[in-house]
Each structure stands twice: as C-alpha cells, then as structure tokens.
Design a protein around this motif. Structure first.
Motif, PDB file in Angstrom:
ATOM      1  N   MET A 390       0.811  -1.218   0.000  1.00  0.00           N
ATOM      2  CA  MET A 390       0.000   0.000   0.000  1.00  0.00           C
ATOM      3  C   MET A 390       0.847   1.272   0.000  1.00  0.00           C
ATOM      4  O   MET A 390       0.320   2.380  -0.002  1.00  0.00           O
ATOM      5  N   GLY A 391       2.180   1.115   0.041  1.00  0.00           N
ATOM      6  CA  GLY A 391       3.068   2.273  -0.084  1.00  0.00           C
ATOM      7  C   GLY A 391       3.415   2.977   1.203  1.00  0.00           C
ATOM      8  O   GLY A 391       4.178   3.949   1.184  1.00  0.00           O
ATOM      9  N   THR A 392       2.897   2.499   2.322  1.00  0.00           N
ATOM     10  CA  THR A 392       3.135   3.185   3.597  1.00  0.00           C
ATOM     11  C   THR A 392       4.614   3.295   3.905  1.00  0.00           C
ATOM     12  O   THR A 392       5.111   4.368   4.288  1.00  0.00           O
ATOM     13  N   GLU A 393       5.347   2.190   3.738  1.00  0.00           N
ATOM     14  CA  GLU A 393       6.789   2.190   3.998  1.00  0.00           C
ATOM     15  C   GLU A 393       7.582   2.463   2.733  1.00  0.00           C
ATOM     16  O   GLU A 393       8.503   3.274   2.726  1.00  0.00           O
ATOM     17  N   SER A 394       7.225   1.770   1.649  1.00  0.00           N
ATOM     18  CA  SER A 394       8.028   1.840   0.413  1.00  0.00           C
ATOM     19  C   SER A 394       7.839   3.135  -0.352  1.00  0.00           C
ATOM     20  O   SER A 394       8.684   3.521  -1.147  1.00  0.00           O
ATOM     21  N   GLN A 395       6.694   3.815  -0.152  1.00  0.00           N
ATOM     22  CA  GLN A 395       6.310   5.000  -0.917  1.00  0.00           C
ATOM     23  C   GLN A 395       6.141   4.689  -2.414  1.00  0.00           C
ATOM     24  O   GLN A 395       6.272   5.569  -3.272  1.00  0.00           O
ATOM     25  N   ILE A 396       5.853   3.415  -2.705  1.00  0.00           N
ATOM     26  CA  ILE A 396       5.487   2.991  -4.060  1.00  0.00           C
ATOM     27  C   ILE A 396       3.967   2.807  -4.079  1.00  0.00           C
ATOM     28  O   ILE A 396       3.422   2.026  -3.293  1.00  0.00           O
ATOM     29  N   PHE A 397       3.294   3.508  -4.979  1.00  0.00           N
ATOM     30  CA  PHE A 397       1.832   3.492  -5.018  1.00  0.00           C
ATOM     31  C   PHE A 397       1.390   2.902  -6.353  1.00  0.00           C
ATOM     32  O   PHE A 397       1.656   3.482  -7.408  1.00  0.00           O
ATOM     33  N   ILE A 398       0.724   1.762  -6.272  1.00  0.00           N
ATOM     34  CA  ILE A 398       0.439   0.944  -7.450  1.00  0.00           C
ATOM     35  C   ILE A 398      -1.050   1.003  -7.772  1.00  0.00           C
ATOM     36  O   ILE A 398      -1.891   0.814  -6.889  1.00  0.00           O
ATOM     37  N   SER A 399      -1.371   1.250  -9.016  1.00  0.00           N
ATOM     38  CA  SER A 399      -2.779   1.292  -9.443  1.00  0.00           C
ATOM     39  C   SER A 399      -3.323  -0.123  -9.604  1.00  0.00           C
ATOM     40  O   SER A 399      -2.569  -1.093  -9.712  1.00  0.00           O
ATOM     41  N   ARG A 400      -4.640  -0.231  -9.616  1.00  0.00           N
ATOM     42  CA  ARG A 400      -5.309  -1.503  -9.857  1.00  0.00           C
ATOM     43  C   ARG A 400      -5.550  -1.682 -11.356  1.00  0.00           C
ATOM     44  O   ARG A 400      -5.704  -0.694 -12.086  1.00  0.00           O
TER      45      ARG A 400
END
Length: 448
Positions: A390-400
């Motif tokens: 979900m990007g909380t730690e990685s800061q990677i935000f992935i679309s569906r």
C-alpha cells in the motif's frame, strides 16, 4: 534525467496520467516515463493495423475496413458518467479544453431473450416492456423515494433507515425480481448481486448518480470522447506538462532503486532519476501485486448497429448475471464512425465480463449472438492485479488493473485512494481547481 523529483510516474494509463496531472497542479515536480512509444498503456486507443498486430493476426486489414488511419479502437471499453467523478476531475482541471465529447445515444438491458431500452423519461418508463403496469407505479414511487432520500436527514427516510439492506428496501417497496435486476444492474450498475445484503445508502447514491447524469443530457447518462478513450490520458499528460511535468516515452526501466525498504529513484539506460514517491501500474512491480481475477474483452468490428437498439450509433447493453445464469454481468459498449473512431459505416462493439470458467469466450456467447454478423473479432483475456504493497513504507503506489465495468467510477475510486495514501488528505476537486488558478496567476500563460 539525473535530477531529483518529488514524484516519478511509470506507465501512461489513465490512472497514472490523472495522478501525474494532479501532482503537477498541486506543485509537485513530476517525471513521467513509459516503456511504450505511445500514451495510454492498457487504456490506449490503437489503429486497426496496430490492433491486428497486437492480437497476433498475421494478415493485414482488408480494404473493406477502409483506411487504417480512420480507426481509433479502445483496448478498454468504458463510458463517462455525465455527473460522475471523472467528469468532475475534467472540469476542475480544465482538461475539457483539450477534448470534445458526444452523448451516448442510449442504454439497453437484456431481459428474457429481448433487448429493452433503459427508460430515460417518464413516458419511456410507462411504455417500457421491462415492467408490468402495477410494477411501473411501484417503481415510480421507489424512484421518488430515492430522489428525496438523504442519509443525514431522518425526515427524508420514513421507515427506511440507513442500515436497512437493499434487499429489505426492495421488499418494502414491493418490487419484484425483474425490477430488482433492472435497478441494481442497469441503474446502480452493480456487476453482481452482492450489494443486496449491504446497507441501502450506497445503492441509493449510485442510483442518484445515474439519475443526475441522465438529467444533464436526457438521452443517456453517458459521455464518450471524440477520437476514442486514448484522448483522456493524453489530455491529462498535457495538463501535467503545462504545469512543469516532464514526459519520456519509449524509456525502458532497468531498476526501481530502493534504500532501507523505501524507493529513492528509478534507473533507466544508465541514468538514475531520484524521487521521494513513485506511482506505477502493476506491470512495473509484479512482485508487489497479487492476481485477483481475469477479464475477457472481445472487440467486434461491425457493419451495422446492434439489433433491437433503434439503430443508434452508440450505446451500452447490459446482460444481467441472472439472465444468463452467471455470477457477473456481461457488458457491451458500442461506438462508431460518428465518434471518429471507425471508417464510414463501421461500428465497434466491445464485449467484456469477469472470467468465471476455463472457457472465457464461451461465457460471452450470449452477447456475441446479438452482434452477428461480425466482420472481425479480436479476443483478449487480461489478468487483473491489485497491490499488496500500500506504499506506507516503500512509498510505491500501485494502481489496480481496469475491471470489466463500462464506466470510470471504480477507476476514480482507485485514484482517490492512491492520492489519499500519498498525501494524507482527500482528493478535493474544488481545492485542485483553486491551486490550478493560483499557479496560473503565478506563472501566467505557461500554466494555462
């Protein structure tokens, strides 16, 4: 490219382009890259020749199809709700300046072997074969209840409390199974019957959205952009560019650079662009996603409109799940030469549904039967992915991945969810519009 950005976006699908445009408008420094040589990704519009190649059809399109440059075929079939979330985003960002739209001519629904028009006026409702005389009166009373209902105002609720299930609401309004099918799948636009056991408020809001969208243009609640849906990601890409965003197509991504579990940049062709946050579609980070299903889409080239639709040049046809003993609805979106997406006299009908068996093409036969004769068809089965990170730690935000529905409301829900996780605040169209005007005052013509 060896610079530092607030946000790097990978992929030029509609979701990514909208987020890229919004991030640029609110003042973020954005770099947007795609390994493809064109905009749109999965939501692109392609020429007929490109479609033949994409579907591994060796021969060239026949001369009867007209000139290849006359075609812009959508890979993902969808319409815009006239009062929906995507239209509000288009208006608040002034992206409508780059686009022209036409109202879709009608919406239809399949019932007991026949195609019926979804009524758009009270006169049409009274003459519709979808309901009997007494059902029409009960349905009219139901719509009046829905129109007046406010979940925050007990005075509008009568004996229908917000926690009441939709099944209970139907029962209290004395609506039969056929009317429930028609309402849930053609007005609220659910693709399964799972909604029946959920609180009624969400369904009421979905029906209101349909009614308010219909009220804007009367013929149908749907809009479609001239020259195809591929115009949408390009328009939002232009929005990002005029607000300082940098675009690079045909750019292969070698590595997403991580440090201590957090994204710090993207490496491409020996160069590294640094970033604080990353947005991407699932194809760039398969290890951070999970497969949640499959969608079959069948693109059909026709020389005629869909039967029993009054020969309209564009329409939606919904085949409710219960009509064909399925768990998910089957959808058909049809557009034509009238929208500058096909050669003169040609129509494009795209069938889609969620795959339920090992024989996806057999699942859409009820829809294909209504499209005969078909000049040429192109079948694709696409995996659907959802993020596990979900990007909380990685800061990677992935679309569906794009679903089988024929509207963009679920896509907009995904955009709002990603924006919330990235910024910690809700996506507010009025706020986006205010910030856009502020940047225009600050930077003048360069931000128009």
């Amino acid at each position: 490219m060896d610079e530092e950005y607030d946000v790097i976006v990978l992929g030029t699908g509609l979701t990514e382009c909208i987020l890229s445009g919004i991030m640029s408008v609110i003042g973020k420094k954005v770099l947007h890259m795609d390994c493809n040589s064109y905009y749109g990704g999965e939501s692109a519009s392609v020429t007929l020749e490109e479609l033949y190649k994409k579907c591994n059809i060796c021969c060239k399109p026949p001369e009867s199809m007209g000139k290849c440059r006359d075609w812009n075929v959508d890979l993902i079939p969808k319409f815009l709700m006239a009062n929906g979330q995507l239209v509000r985003l288009l208006l608040s960002t002034n992206v409508t300046d780059y686009l022209d739209f036409k109202v879709v001519d009608g919406s239809f629904v399949y019932k007991s072997g026949k195609i019926h028009k979804v009524p758009s006026t009270e006169t049409e409702a009274l003459s519709s074969g979808l309901m009997g005389l007494f059902e029409k009166r009960r349905f009219r009373n139901f719509l009046r209840l829905v129109a007046a209902y406010d979940e925050n105002d007990p005075r509008t609720q009568g004996n229908i409390k917000p926690q009441c299930s939709m099944k209970e609401l139907y029962q209290k309004c004395n609506l039969g199974k056929d009317v429930m099918d028609f309402t849930g799948h053609s007005l609220a636009l659910y693709c399964t019957d799972d909604y029946l056991d959920q609180p009624c408020c969400e369904t009421i809001n979905k029906i209101k959205l349909y009614m308010n969208s219909l009220a804007r243009y009367e013929k149908s609640p749907y809009l479609y952009p001239m020259y195809g849906l591929g115009e949408l990601p390009q328009a939002f890409a232009r929005l990002s560019a005029v607000h300082g965003g940098t675009y690079m197509l045909n750019k292969c991504i070698d590595e997403i650079v991580m440090e201590n579990g957090k994204v710090v940049g993207v490496k491409s062709e020996g160069e590294t662009a640094k970033c604080k946050q990353l947005i991407c579609d699932p194809s760039y980070v398969k290890d951070r996603t999970t497969k949640v299903g499959q969608v079959i889409r069948v693109i059909c080239i026709l020389s005629h409109p869909i039967k029993e639709t009054d020969e309209v040049s564009s329409c939606q046809l919904i085949i409710p799940q219960n009509q064909v003993n399925r768990k998910h609805d089957i959808y058909v979106c049809m557009v034509s030469f009238a929208h500058c997406v096909a050669a003169k006299g040609k129509y494009i009908a795209i069938v889609s549904t969620t795959v339920e068996t090992n024989d996806p093409e057999a699942e859409v036969k009820p829809a294909l039967a209504h499209l005969e004769p078909i000049d040429q068809k192109f079948v694709t089965v696409s995996d659907q992915y959802a993020p596990t990170d979900m990007g909380t730690e990685s800061q990677i935000f992935i679309s569906r991945s794009y679903d089988a529905t024929t509207h963009f409301e679920t896509t907009c829900d995904d955009i709002k969810d990603i924006y919330r996780r990235m910024t910690g605040s809700e996506l507010n169209c009025e706020e986006i519009e205010r910030k856009k005007k502020e940047r225009q005052r600050t930077f003048g013509d360069s931000a128009e």
